[in-house]
Motif scaffolding. Structure first.
Motif, mmCIF file in Angstrom:
data_model
loop_
_atom_site.group_PDB
_atom_site.id
_atom_site.type_symbol
_atom_site.label_atom_id
_atom_site.label_comp_id
_atom_site.label_asym_id
_atom_site.label_seq_id
_atom_site.Cartn_x
_atom_site.Cartn_y
_atom_site.Cartn_z
ATOM 1 N N ASN A 204 -9.148 11.643 18.750
ATOM 2 C CA ASN A 204 -9.807 10.267 18.781
ATOM 3 C C ASN A 204 -10.287 9.703 17.457
ATOM 4 O O ASN A 204 -11.281 8.851 17.585
ATOM 5 C CB ASN A 204 -11.365 10.312 19.694
ATOM 6 C CG ASN A 204 -11.176 10.795 21.317
ATOM 7 O OD1 ASN A 204 -11.041 12.108 21.707
ATOM 8 N ND2 ASN A 204 -10.446 9.821 21.608
ATOM 9 N N MET A 205 -9.852 10.331 16.424
ATOM 10 C CA MET A 205 -9.970 9.920 15.024
ATOM 11 C C MET A 205 -8.907 9.644 14.152
ATOM 12 O O MET A 205 -7.892 10.582 14.340
ATOM 13 C CB MET A 205 -11.090 10.604 14.332
ATOM 14 C CG MET A 205 -11.415 10.271 13.036
ATOM 15 S SD MET A 205 -12.588 11.377 12.134
ATOM 16 C CE MET A 205 -14.022 10.946 13.322
ATOM 17 N N VAL B 74 0.947 -0.992 0.078
ATOM 18 C CA VAL B 74 0.087 -0.206 -0.005
ATOM 19 C C VAL B 74 0.846 1.112 0.001
ATOM 20 O O VAL B 74 0.264 2.467 -0.216
ATOM 21 C CB VAL B 74 -1.081 -0.215 1.237
ATOM 22 C CG1 VAL B 74 -1.933 -1.301 1.325
ATOM 23 C CG2 VAL B 74 -0.024 0.220 2.395
ATOM 24 N N LYS B 75 2.210 1.308 0.043
ATOM 25 C CA LYS B 75 3.199 2.352 -0.040
ATOM 26 C C LYS B 75 2.656 3.285 -1.088
ATOM 27 O O LYS B 75 2.653 2.578 -2.287
ATOM 28 C CB LYS B 75 4.272 1.892 0.154
ATOM 29 C CG LYS B 75 4.856 1.472 1.617
ATOM 30 C CD LYS B 75 6.341 0.912 1.545
ATOM 31 C CE LYS B 75 6.617 0.831 3.052
ATOM 32 N NZ LYS B 75 8.300 0.186 3.010
ATOM 33 N N GLY B 76 2.717 4.398 -0.953
ATOM 34 C CA GLY B 76 2.274 5.327 -1.952
ATOM 35 C C GLY B 76 0.910 5.547 -2.369
ATOM 36 O O GLY B 76 0.412 6.311 -3.326
ATOM 37 N N ARG B 77 0.133 4.769 -2.005
ATOM 38 C CA ARG B 77 -1.513 4.563 -2.152
ATOM 39 C C ARG B 77 -2.314 5.099 -1.055
ATOM 40 O O ARG B 77 -3.328 5.771 -1.172
ATOM 41 C CB ARG B 77 -1.813 3.154 -2.766
ATOM 42 C CG ARG B 77 -1.077 2.881 -4.212
ATOM 43 C CD ARG B 77 -1.879 1.808 -4.863
ATOM 44 N NE ARG B 77 -1.690 0.565 -3.935
ATOM 45 C CZ ARG B 77 -2.760 -0.190 -3.409
ATOM 46 N NH1 ARG B 77 -4.201 0.509 -3.854
ATOM 47 N NH2 ARG B 77 -2.661 -1.123 -2.869
ATOM 48 N N PHE B 78 -1.902 4.505 0.183
ATOM 49 C CA PHE B 78 -2.496 4.827 1.481
ATOM 50 C C PHE B 78 -1.777 5.870 2.043
ATOM 51 O O PHE B 78 -0.769 5.805 2.471
ATOM 52 C CB PHE B 78 -2.723 3.473 2.163
ATOM 53 C CG PHE B 78 -3.797 2.358 1.515
ATOM 54 C CD1 PHE B 78 -4.224 2.578 0.281
ATOM 55 C CD2 PHE B 78 -4.056 1.346 2.179
ATOM 56 C CE1 PHE B 78 -4.980 1.564 -0.477
ATOM 57 C CE2 PHE B 78 -5.028 0.211 1.686
ATOM 58 C CZ PHE B 78 -5.459 0.571 0.171
ATOM 59 N N THR B 79 -2.521 6.442 3.001
ATOM 60 C CA THR B 79 -2.098 7.464 3.980
ATOM 61 C C THR B 79 -3.017 7.436 5.176
ATOM 62 O O THR B 79 -4.165 7.520 5.182
ATOM 63 C CB THR B 79 -1.847 8.973 3.333
ATOM 64 O OG1 THR B 79 -1.134 9.070 2.158
ATOM 65 C CG2 THR B 79 -1.310 9.993 4.698
ATOM 66 N N ILE B 80 -2.183 7.211 6.333
ATOM 67 C CA ILE B 80 -2.829 7.182 7.594
ATOM 68 C C ILE B 80 -2.670 8.258 8.432
ATOM 69 O O ILE B 80 -1.463 8.978 8.142
ATOM 70 C CB ILE B 80 -2.473 5.826 8.531
ATOM 71 C CG1 ILE B 80 -3.228 5.640 9.834
ATOM 72 C CG2 ILE B 80 -0.877 5.979 8.884
ATOM 73 C CD1 ILE B 80 -2.837 4.391 10.598
ATOM 74 N N SER B 81 -3.804 9.023 9.010
ATOM 75 C CA SER B 81 -3.303 10.309 9.818
ATOM 76 C C SER B 81 -4.560 10.302 10.986
ATOM 77 O O SER B 81 -5.436 9.578 11.027
ATOM 78 C CB SER B 81 -3.758 11.487 8.853
ATOM 79 O OG SER B 81 -5.296 11.313 8.320
#
Length: 123
Positions: A76-77, A64-71
């Protein structure tokens, strides 16, 4: 007791985007790390991405590198921005949490789990 609830899954086409969210409760902002796991039909649950309570500490699976971003949007979200979705991204996406300070990539450290949200990518 940490509680987690996912939302924002759905049915999309290959190449589309989705942004599931995980809302957490029962903790303070600075004491848990959050991860997203994915379980495809008939397969094991795999770690996709994780974000630490330590600033700047992330984990992404190679797929998923380059396509997904977690933030983190707030205390609490946690969101998972998924772009360029592929059919192999299909599965139930689970939010998980840990108070452990161990490496985010260690799947065994996650103690708390949500119920999951379905993501289906159709070709």
């Amino acid at each position: 007791q940490v509680q987690l609830a996912e939302s924002g899954g759905g049915l999309v086409q290959v190449g589309d985007s989705l942004r599931p969210s995980c809302v957490s409760s029962g903790h303070t902002f600075s004491d848990i790390s959050i991860a997203w796991f994915r379980q495809a039909p008939g397969k094991e649950r795999d770690l996709v991405a994780a974000i630490s309570w330590r600033p700047g500490n992330y984990y992404y699976a190679d797929s998923v590198k380059g396509r997904f971003t977690i933030s983190r949007d707030n205390a609490n979200m946690v969101n998972l921005q998924m772009n360029g979705l592929k059919s192999e991204d299909t599965g139930v996406y689970y939010c998980a949490a840990t108070r452990s300070g161990a490496s985010l990539g260690r799947v065994g450290i996650y103690d708390y789990w949500g119920q999951g949200t379905q993501v289906t990518v159709s070709s």
